[in-house]
Design a protein around this motif. Structure first.
Motif, mmCIF file in Angstrom:
data_model
loop_
_atom_site.group_PDB
_atom_site.id
_atom_site.type_symbol
_atom_site.label_atom_id
_atom_site.label_comp_id
_atom_site.label_asym_id
_atom_site.label_seq_id
_atom_site.Cartn_x
_atom_site.Cartn_y
_atom_site.Cartn_z
ATOM 1 N N GLY A 185 0.767 -1.154 -0.148
ATOM 2 C CA GLY A 185 -0.025 -0.175 0.197
ATOM 3 C C GLY A 185 0.852 1.282 -0.075
ATOM 4 N N LYS A 186 2.240 1.290 -0.167
ATOM 5 C CA LYS A 186 2.993 2.538 -0.234
ATOM 6 C C LYS A 186 3.989 2.378 -1.405
ATOM 7 C CE LYS A 186 3.310 2.754 4.879
ATOM 8 N NZ LYS A 186 4.303 2.855 6.233
ATOM 9 N N GLU A 187 4.236 3.587 -1.784
ATOM 10 C CA GLU A 187 5.058 3.574 -2.618
ATOM 11 C C GLU A 187 6.509 3.340 -2.314
ATOM 12 O OE1 GLU A 187 3.207 7.852 -4.617
ATOM 13 O OE2 GLU A 187 5.150 7.782 -3.931
ATOM 14 N N ARG A 188 7.212 2.945 -3.754
ATOM 15 C CA ARG A 188 8.845 2.358 -3.365
ATOM 16 C C ARG A 188 9.372 3.546 -2.840
ATOM 17 N NH1 ARG A 188 11.325 -1.220 -8.243
ATOM 18 N NH2 ARG A 188 9.150 -2.156 -7.674
ATOM 19 N N GLU A 189 10.469 3.414 -1.812
ATOM 20 C CA GLU A 189 11.331 4.534 -1.187
ATOM 21 C C GLU A 189 12.628 3.916 -1.283
ATOM 22 O OE1 GLU A 189 10.603 5.208 2.805
ATOM 23 O OE2 GLU A 189 10.680 3.099 3.303
ATOM 24 N N LEU A 190 13.493 4.849 -1.459
ATOM 25 C CA LEU A 190 15.252 4.774 -1.447
ATOM 26 C C LEU A 190 15.581 4.461 -0.073
ATOM 27 C CD1 LEU A 190 17.832 4.842 -3.078
ATOM 28 C CD2 LEU A 190 17.822 7.240 -2.660
ATOM 29 N N VAL A 191 16.063 3.444 0.033
ATOM 30 C CA VAL A 191 16.596 3.164 1.501
ATOM 31 C C VAL A 191 17.957 3.590 1.605
ATOM 32 C CG1 VAL A 191 17.267 1.129 3.173
ATOM 33 C CG2 VAL A 191 15.093 1.128 1.537
ATOM 34 N N ALA A 192 18.991 3.125 0.519
ATOM 35 C CA ALA A 192 20.323 3.547 0.585
ATOM 36 C C ALA A 192 20.802 3.405 -0.527
ATOM 37 C CB ALA A 192 21.298 2.877 1.681
ATOM 38 N N GLY A 193 22.015 4.015 -0.732
ATOM 39 C CA GLY A 193 22.676 4.031 -2.179
ATOM 40 C C GLY A 193 24.142 4.175 -1.925
ATOM 41 N N ILE A 194 24.842 3.560 -2.923
ATOM 42 C CA ILE A 194 26.428 3.632 -2.745
ATOM 43 C C ILE A 194 26.957 3.626 -4.413
ATOM 44 C CG2 ILE A 194 26.650 1.079 -3.091
ATOM 45 C CD1 ILE A 194 29.190 1.253 -1.066
ATOM 46 N N THR A 195 27.952 4.703 -4.336
ATOM 47 C CA THR A 195 28.695 5.102 -5.435
ATOM 48 C C THR A 195 29.589 3.913 -6.044
ATOM 49 O OG1 THR A 195 30.461 6.415 -4.925
ATOM 50 C CG2 THR A 195 28.095 7.447 -5.154
ATOM 51 N N SER A 196 30.318 4.148 -6.996
ATOM 52 C CA SER A 196 31.439 3.195 -7.341
ATOM 53 C C SER A 196 32.507 3.290 -6.489
ATOM 54 C CB SER A 196 31.696 3.288 -8.969
ATOM 55 O OG SER A 196 32.127 4.503 -9.139
ATOM 56 N N GLY A 197 32.890 4.583 -6.102
ATOM 57 C CA GLY A 197 34.011 5.189 -5.359
ATOM 58 C C GLY A 197 33.525 4.830 -3.831
ATOM 59 N N GLY A 198 32.161 4.368 -3.237
ATOM 60 C CA GLY A 198 31.903 4.176 -2.049
ATOM 61 C C GLY A 198 31.255 5.230 -1.377
ATOM 62 N N SER A 199 30.902 6.149 -1.671
ATOM 63 C CA SER A 199 30.108 7.271 -1.032
ATOM 64 C C SER A 199 28.741 6.731 -0.909
ATOM 65 C CB SER A 199 30.131 8.260 -1.765
ATOM 66 O OG SER A 199 31.408 9.128 -1.904
ATOM 67 N N THR A 200 28.234 6.572 0.370
ATOM 68 C CA THR A 200 26.908 6.303 0.896
ATOM 69 C C THR A 200 25.926 7.202 1.092
ATOM 70 O OG1 THR A 200 27.757 5.967 3.086
ATOM 71 C CG2 THR A 200 28.196 4.121 1.395
ATOM 72 N N ASN A 201 24.653 6.951 0.917
ATOM 73 C CA ASN A 201 23.667 7.577 1.612
ATOM 74 C C ASN A 201 22.431 6.835 2.108
ATOM 75 O OD1 ASN A 201 23.103 7.708 -1.515
ATOM 76 N ND2 ASN A 201 21.014 8.084 -0.581
ATOM 77 N N TYR A 202 21.680 7.527 3.124
ATOM 78 C CA TYR A 202 20.846 6.712 3.816
ATOM 79 C C TYR A 202 19.508 7.543 3.977
ATOM 80 C CZ TYR A 202 24.599 3.475 4.770
ATOM 81 O OH TYR A 202 25.771 2.757 4.895
ATOM 82 N N ALA A 203 18.167 6.705 3.982
ATOM 83 C CA ALA A 203 17.048 7.376 4.371
ATOM 84 C C ALA A 203 17.220 7.746 5.978
ATOM 85 C CB ALA A 203 16.099 6.445 3.923
#
Length: 122
Positions: free
Chosen positions: A42-60
């Motif tokens: 019942g919810k939309e898809r959401e971004l949980v975490a991401g990582i670049t090829s260089g290893g930089s990360t981001n999180y919800a």
């Protein structure tokens, strides 16, 4: 053709841990960004975490401090270590990969996996 495949989902009690994997295979020249998304009923898809090829990360904000994203570029594989799981983490988890596909010329596409179910329940 490139196919990311997720694994590692399952049923876990609140406070438990799981480790998801996403392995990409096919005509891969290189992989740029890789991300984990999730979609609860019942919810939309959401971004949980991401990582670049260089290893930089981001999180919800909802998972920061509990989830850790990593990748092994030699294996074209990404991981999501999840600890202190909560019932609200229950969802289908999808991986995506921005892939430079081998060819003449090389071209870049975003591919999605089929998803793996994570259920957090007592």
């Amino acid at each position: 053709q490139v196919q990311p495949v997720e694994s590692g989902g399952g049923l876990v009690q609140p406070g438990g841990s799981l480790r998801l994997s996403c392995a990409a295979s096919g005509s891969i020249f290189s992989i740029n960004a890789m991300d984990w998304y999730r979609q609860a009923p019942g919810k939309e898809r959401e971004l949980v975490a991401g990582i670049t090829s260089g290893g930089s990360t981001n999180y919800a904000d909802s998972v920061r401090g509990r989830f850790t994203i990593s990748r092994d570029n030699a294996k074209n594989t990404m991981y999501l270590q999840m600890i202190s799981l909560k019932p609200e983490d229950t969802a289908v988890y999808y991986c995506s990969a921005v892939v430079v596909v081998s060819g003449w010329p090389n071209r870049t596409f975003k591919y999605w996996g089929q998803g793996t179910q994570v259920t957090v329940s007592s």
